[in-house]
Design a protein around this motif. Structure first.
Motif, short mmCIF file in Angstrom:
data_model
loop_
_atom_site.label_atom_id
_atom_site.label_comp_id
_atom_site.label_asym_id
_atom_site.label_seq_id
_atom_site.Cartn_x
_atom_site.Cartn_y
_atom_site.Cartn_z
N ARG A 51 -13.34 12.18 16.62
CA ARG A 51 -13.33 10.82 17.16
C ARG A 51 -14.05 9.89 16.19
N LEU A 52 -13.42 8.74 15.92
CA LEU A 52 -13.97 7.73 15.03
C LEU A 52 -14.13 6.44 15.80
N GLY A 53 -15.30 5.82 15.70
CA GLY A 53 -15.57 4.56 16.38
C GLY A 53 -16.99 4.13 16.07
N ARG A 54 -17.52 3.18 16.84
CA ARG A 54 -18.89 2.72 16.57
C ARG A 54 -19.93 3.34 17.50
N ASP A 55 -19.51 4.09 18.53
CA ASP A 55 -20.43 4.67 19.50
C ASP A 55 -20.82 6.09 19.08
#
Length: 196
Positions: A51-55
């Motif tokens: 998973r890639l994101g800012r969280d």
């Protein structure tokens, strides 16, 4: 009795590797990739999605950018009875934005098979993902790299802009990051007259 060495992956097993090459026009002046393990391979279990994101709580790879969704996208490993290679699907986890894969657009929660070489776009980001096949079944590797120029140029999927861009002292001049600017001006017009 089954030999344990036959059932477990060993260090010698060739792992499938996803080479993820990132580009963002403002990457030279923002620490966007500060939490990514750049230039080294990370091993992941095939059971768990990447998973890639800012969280950082829900994503195993984090982009330090408030414009990126908390959960931007995920990659899921899978196999088919007809093919022994580890394959991947990509899923858009962002409710706000679209993710495009080689010019096919994915809406929220939509997923598709990831080609062996794919140009992924979301926001101002471009990611070139290249799958290197391996034999191991229970895990795979990921290697992140930062590109100096957009991968869309390499893959001939660029969307050229026709309007000139003035240099305002920002990190991007005429669409090129600061590293490229150091090579000198790309073109000059000596007929310009500056008035004060």
């Amino acid at each position: 009795m089954m030999n344990v060495s036959q059932t477990m992956e060993t260090e010698e097993d060739l792992l499938t590797c996803l080479h993820i090459k990132l580009y963002h026009p403002q990457q030279s002046c923002k620490g966007l990739y500060g939490l990514l393990p750049l230039g080294k391979r990370s091993r992941l279990s095939a059971d768990d999605p990447l998973r890639l994101g800012r969280d950082a709580q829900t994503c195993n790879y984090v982009l330090l950018d408030p414009r990126v969704s908390r959960k931007q996208l995920s990659l899921h490993a899978y196999r088919t009875p007809q093919n022994q290679d580890m394959l991947f699907t990509i899923q858009n986890l962002s409710q706000r934005g679209r993710v495009s894969v080689n010019s096919s657009s994915l809406g929220y929660l939509e997923r598709m098979d990831l080609p062996n070489k794919a140009l992924i776009r979301f926001g101002e980001y471009e990611m070139l993902i290249v799958r290197e096949a391996g034999e191991a079944r229970g895990s795979f590797e990921v290697e992140f790299e930062v590109l100096g120029v957009p991968p869309s140029r390499e893959t001939c999927m660029c969307e050229p802009t026709m309007s000139p861009v003035m240099d305002t002292g920002s990190c991007v001049m005429n669409g090129y990051p600061a590293e490229v600017r150091e090579l000198g001006p790309l073109e000059s017009d000596e007929t310009l007259v500056y008035q004060s």
